[in-house]
Design an enzyme around this catalytic site. Structure first.
Site, mmCIF file in Angstrom:
data_model
loop_
_atom_site.group_PDB
_atom_site.id
_atom_site.type_symbol
_atom_site.label_atom_id
_atom_site.label_comp_id
_atom_site.label_asym_id
_atom_site.label_seq_id
_atom_site.Cartn_x
_atom_site.Cartn_y
_atom_site.Cartn_z
ATOM 1 N N MET A 269 36.588 1.522 21.416
ATOM 2 C CA MET A 269 36.755 0.809 20.148
ATOM 3 C C MET A 269 35.615 -0.182 19.932
ATOM 4 S SD MET A 269 38.492 0.424 17.461
ATOM 5 C CE MET A 269 37.970 -0.711 16.202
ATOM 6 N N GLU A 270 35.122 -0.194 18.687
ATOM 7 C CA GLU A 270 33.893 -0.914 18.339
ATOM 8 C C GLU A 270 34.103 -2.360 17.925
ATOM 9 O OE1 GLU A 270 35.312 1.570 16.459
ATOM 10 O OE2 GLU A 270 35.074 1.188 14.316
ATOM 11 N N HIS A 303 27.975 5.660 20.323
ATOM 12 C CA HIS A 303 28.855 5.706 19.150
ATOM 13 C C HIS A 303 29.399 4.313 18.827
ATOM 14 C CE1 HIS A 303 31.916 7.642 16.495
ATOM 15 N NE2 HIS A 303 32.645 6.595 16.870
ATOM 16 N N GLU A 304 29.955 3.656 19.831
ATOM 17 C CA GLU A 304 30.557 2.340 19.580
ATOM 18 C C GLU A 304 29.487 1.325 19.187
ATOM 19 O OE1 GLU A 304 33.586 2.572 19.201
ATOM 20 O OE2 GLU A 304 33.868 4.428 20.328
ATOM 21 N N HIS A 307 28.371 1.713 15.588
ATOM 22 C CA HIS A 307 29.345 1.201 14.619
ATOM 23 C C HIS A 307 28.991 -0.227 14.176
ATOM 24 C CE1 HIS A 307 32.460 4.064 13.821
ATOM 25 N NE2 HIS A 307 32.949 4.132 15.041
HETATM 26 C C1 7ML Z 1 34.796 9.555 18.642
HETATM 27 C C2 7ML Z 1 37.433 7.039 18.582
HETATM 28 C C3 7ML Z 1 38.764 6.845 18.128
HETATM 29 C C4 7ML Z 1 39.595 7.943 17.915
HETATM 30 C C5 7ML Z 1 36.538 5.826 18.756
HETATM 31 C C6 7ML Z 1 39.281 5.478 17.863
HETATM 32 C C7 7ML Z 1 36.187 5.098 17.475
HETATM 33 C C8 7ML Z 1 38.641 4.795 16.705
HETATM 34 C C9 7ML Z 1 37.312 4.135 17.017
HETATM 35 C C10 7ML Z 1 33.534 9.857 19.054
HETATM 36 C C11 7ML Z 1 33.014 9.235 20.169
HETATM 37 C C12 7ML Z 1 33.786 8.300 20.803
HETATM 38 C C13 7ML Z 1 35.050 7.998 20.376
HETATM 39 C C14 7ML Z 1 35.589 8.627 19.280
HETATM 40 C C15 7ML Z 1 36.971 8.349 18.819
HETATM 41 C C16 7ML Z 1 39.144 9.219 18.148
HETATM 42 C C17 7ML Z 1 37.832 9.430 18.585
HETATM 43 N N1 7ML Z 1 36.868 3.440 15.812
HETATM 44 O O1 7ML Z 1 35.013 4.357 17.639
HETATM 45 O O2 7ML Z 1 35.923 5.994 16.454
HETATM 46 ZN ZN ZN Z 2 34.114 5.696 15.788
#
Ligand code: 7ML
Ligand code: ZN
Length: 880
Positions: A269-270, A303-304, A307
């Site tokens: 989570m970001e 990814h995080e 964000h």
């Molecule tokens: C996708 C995430 C979530 C749910 C992480 C939770 C997030 C919401 C959060 C790609 C790479 C890493 C994690 C996720 C993912 C399902 C997938 N905002 O950062 O999107």
């Molecule tokens: Zn995300």
């Protein structure tokens, strides 16, 4: 607990918030028996709302309200209403300060939403609607406020106290307690709030930004994980540099923190300045993490981090816009991974996930557009469609505009919307304004669900040397959407001559330069493209790089596929041709009798791949992976799982038998020598050698068994150790596989992330994962219901990766899953709802399967007190 039937929320009902929050002052008193949360909100009526009278309404969930005060005076209970989950205060002034005190019990929070405890530490997960489990608040992303957070806790048990932003004050309190105050200067929606309190070790690093600012990087983990932080910190620094270089995005705060927690519903989570990760997505060492885990960690850390701009600085107006931040950020992290490793391999991995799982979602009862029009429970919409198809949509914009104009568009988007909560439409508009291109038809990608099917036919005219390609697009109906409009589809292609060379493409009436690859733009239901000066009948290489998330139907012959497999200049399409050939061969054996001959050219094609050392070994490693059962099922109408499973196993047996010597040679060629490294070549070497081992043990080869046992014992890294274990587990060597499983557990029982792998290897193998064995695994001391990773690694792996067992003819697998979903629904509805997913496509399967899957869904539907999460999935799946 839910009291009435879940409501549907519609995008068309969106209204701007009635009240805005300028500032939030939070004080947390953390105790073992619970936590008291003091919140002071500076509220004012939103001038844009047009409502100058309305009551203040704040969201809440599972809160015990202790007191409410307005501008410092306590409100008598008659002056407000909190009978539902909402706190309603009528007759408030236009601007005021509201003080609310709530009591919550993090230690009993098994849903893992809001504030909860994991391995003795306090942590939070607020996206999407977890903040309302902490205090009353307008819990919607378009309310952005500045947060100040003071945390108070026992100094010995919780020496580390973290929240978003900068630490501005700290000190001691009575009774061995202490406090730290944090201030986040950037206004943010409450879903980005985070708090962590625990006995954690700190790993420090630093990063100097392009403008010369020094950023403190800090990673917090439990002491036993202190040696597993280096890779994530390294990936973080590379992500920070990459975002500066490729997107011109610099980090904004002075501190960036990462925390690892064991019990977490998602990957990570970001939260602003304080990213929280599932331990399995951030902790790694050579001894405990596989190559795949390292790659995943790199991608998730990126990814995080990404964000921070795509999600935090510019956020979503409402949750229908979720793909605004997720689609764009997945696109960004996949570009990053591609730049860090092998672009072709990364593309293959992304497309494999998309075609196997997202296409399935898009063809089932939960199908929804990238920007949905309605939902019941937003947690159910963190889907492959929002993430992966959303990323493909951004990727298509990148393809249509080209890298330069795309960057111009992203600069404009960030500049125009910095500090705002916006929509996917705003994103597309910025791309249009910066490029001068009209994307009005393209917007249908956000609005229409379903995977477009492209029917391609061609015609060559020898006399005039012209080649005509006709492409028809059709978008299937999905729940609530019929009769769709044609979409704007970028379609990259090349034409190969008989020597395998790319031919120059001269598009009739196209003007422009002559190149060997072109991106055609499909906009109509049917279009014909004519190429002139085509010297001979070409073999078309269609949809290169998978330039759009569509299904291509073209009558390839096996000769053509083998030709493309060895000659296409696009590595992705070389791989894809191999997949199509394998799918075709396996498909022809489905339901055929045991004597049916297996296409001999398949083994020849694989032999060529194995023997040619001049080929890119990373691509060869991917090409040696047979299409998965899940993908074969996805491609089949009314699939009979057991016959597909048997056909695939037969081909595997055949190939391993035919190629035995070559596989042993490949194994020797890629024997581990020298230090462990993570370059694409080294990763490919390990992948190839472990595939060779797996194939050979599939036919119970005794020489390979010895190699596997030696590799298992001597490996200096988890990829090789687990590769050997998996090969042994999938073999018929019963004693050897039991021995290896025991030894592995003995060695790694203290490491939860490795134990999860151990569970999942067993649960996903037909040899060790029949229903009886699965139930046995669930009684193992290391299995914990409250830990989502354990649930996923046993139950999730069984239902998602052990299809022959899960789809047992007697329906026992389905009933088992229904039973577990009902059990989990009371403690963790988000995880329960995700587990239902393998049952949802019951209508697709052959009736013998489908009918029993339907019964299992009904079994769940009839449970009393079903959560909104599971209710939505089950009811949509059963809807006529
Ligand atoms: C996708 C995430 C979530 C749910 C992480 C939770 C997030 C919401 C959060 C790609 C790479 C890493 C994690 C996720 C993912 C399902 C997938 N905002 O950062 O999107
Ligand atoms: Zn995300």
């Amino acid at each position: 607990m839910r009291t009435s039937q879940p409501q549907t929320i519609f995008l068309k009902d969106y209204r701007v918030p009635t009240f805005l929050v300028d500032h939030v002052d939070l004080r947390f008193e953390l105790f073992e028996e619970g936590a008291r949360v003091h919140s002071v909100l500076s509220l004012r009526r939103n001038p844009d709302s047009g409502d100058s009278q309305g009551a203040l309404e704040l969201d809440g969930d599972s809160l015990k309200l202790e007191s409410v005060a307005l501008d410092g005076s306590d409100l008598a209970p008659g002056k407000y209403d909190h009978r539902g989950e909402t706190l309603v205060i009528p007759g408030v002034p236009d601007a005021f300060e509201l003080t609310v005190v709530t009591w919550i019990e993090p230690q009993n929070n098994t849903r893992l939403e809001g504030l909860y405890k994991s391995s003795g530490m306090f942590c939070t997960q607020c996206e999407a609607e977890g903040f309302r489990c902490i205090t009353y608040f307008p819990d919607r992303p378009d309310v952005m406020a500045r947060f100040r957070t003071r945390i108070e806790a026992d100094r010995n048990a919780y020496p580390v106290l973290l929240s978003n932003g900068n630490d501005v004050d700290r000190g001691d309190l009575d009774d061995g307690r202490h406090f730290v105050t944090w201030e986040d200067p950037f206004p943010k929606p409450c879903y980005l709030f985070a708090l962590v309190a625990g006995d954690l070790v700190e790993k420090r690093d630093s990063f100097t930004t392009v403008s010369g600012r020094d950023i403190d990087l800090r990673m917090y983990v439990e002491p036993r994980n202190a040696e597993k932080c280096d890779y994530a910190l390294d990936a973080l620094k590379r992500s920070m540099r990459w975002d500066e270089e490729v997107y011109g995005r610099e980090y904004d705060l002075d501190i960036f923190m990462i925390v690892a927690v064991d019990d977490f519903n998602m990957g990570a989570m970001e939260n602003k300045g304080l990213n929280i990760f599932n331990s399995s997505c951030v902790l790694a060492s050579q001894d405990t993490a596989t190559d795949l885990a390292f790659q995943r960690i790199e991608a998730i850390v990126a990814h995080e981090y990404f964000h921070n701009w795509s999600g935090n600085r510019v956020t979503c107006r409402d949750w229908f816009q979720l793909s605004l931040k997720e689609g764009f950020t997945v696109f960004r992290d996949s570009q990053f991974s591609s730049d860090m490793g092998s672009p072709t391999v990364k593309r293959i991995e992304d497309v494999t996930l998309l075609r196997t799982a997202q296409f399935a979602e898009d063809g089932g009862p939960m199908a929804h557009p990238v920007r949905p029009a309605s939902y019941m429970e937003i947690s159910n919409f963190y889907t492959l469609t929002i993430y992966e198809k959303g990323a493909e949509v951004v990727r298509m914009i990148h393809t249509l505009l080209g890298a330069e104009l795309f960057r111009k568009g992203s600069d404009l988007y960030f500049q125009r919307h910095d500090g705002q909560a916006v929509t996917t439409d705003d994103f597309v508009t910025a791309m249009e304004d910066a490029s001068g291109r009209d994307l009005s038809q393209f917007r249908l990608w956000y609005e229409q669900a379903g995977t477009p099917v492209l029917n391609v036919s061609d015609q060559y005219d020898e006399a005039s040397k012209t080649y005509r390609l006709t492409i028809e697009q059709r978008i299937p109906d999905t729940p609530g959407q019929q009769g769709k409009k044609p979409q704007h589809i970028p379609f990259a292609l090349g034409l190969l001559d008989s020597s395998g060379q790319d031919m120059p493409l001269e598009l009739a009436g196209g003007g422009g330069e002559i190149t060997t690859e072109k991106v055609l733009e499909l906009t109509g239901a049917s279009q014909t493209f004519e190429f002139n000066g085509v010297a001979e009948r070409p073999v078309p290489s269609l949809l290169r790089h998978f330039s759009a998330p569509v299904r291509v139907v073209y009558p390839w012959t096996r000769e053509q596929l083998m030709f493309l497999m060895s000659h296409d200049s696009d590595g992705f399409n070389r791989w894809d041709a191999g997949q199509r050939l394998a799918v075709d061969v396996i498909g022809s054996l489905v339901g055929a009798d045991e004597q049916a001959v297996i296409e001999p050219r398949l083994a020849q094609a694989y032999r060529q791949l194995l023997c040619d050392e001049s080929l890119d070994q990373a691509l060869v490693a991917k090409m040696m992976q047979l299409p998965s059962e899940a993908y074969l099922i996805e491609l089949t109408d009314s699939p009979d799982v057991q016959t597909i499973h048997r056909a695939r196993e037969r081909v595997l047996t055949h190939l391993a038998t035919e190629l035995r010597e070559d596989l042993l040679e490949v194994y020797r060629r890629h024997s581990a020598e020298g230090a462990y490294g993570l370059s694409p070549t080294e990763v490919a070497g390990r992948s190839l050698r472990n595939t060779a081992l797996a194939w050979l043990l599939h036919i119970n080869d005794s020489q390979a068994r010895d190699l596997a046992q030696a590799q298992f014992a001597d490996a200096d890294n988890m990829t090789d150790r687990l590769g050997a274990l998996r090969a042994l587990v999938n073999s018929g060597f019963v004693q050897e596989r039991e021995q290896a499983l025991d030894a592995f557990y003995q060695q790694f029982s203290g490491d939860p992330q490795v134990v999860e792998q151990w569970f999942s290897v067993q649960a996903s193998s037909p040899t060790t994962g029949d229903l009886e064995q699965i139930r046995q695994l669930m009684t193992h001391p290391a299995f914990e219901w409250k830990n989502p990773n354990k649930v996923r690694s046993v139950i999730g792996a069984f239902a998602g990766a052990n299809l022959a067992s899960f789809h047992a003819a007697d329906g026992s697998g389905y009933r088992f899953l229904a039973e577990q979903v009902c059990r989990l629904d009371d403690s963790n509805p988000q995880i329960a709802a995700r587990l239902v997913s393998p049952l949802t496509r019951w209508r697709k399967f052959a009736p013998a399967y489908g009918e029993q899957m339907q019964k299992a869904l009904e079994q769940i539907r009839d449970k009393k007190g079903l959560s909104r999460d599971v209710y939505e999935v089950v009811h949509k799946s059963l809807a006529p």
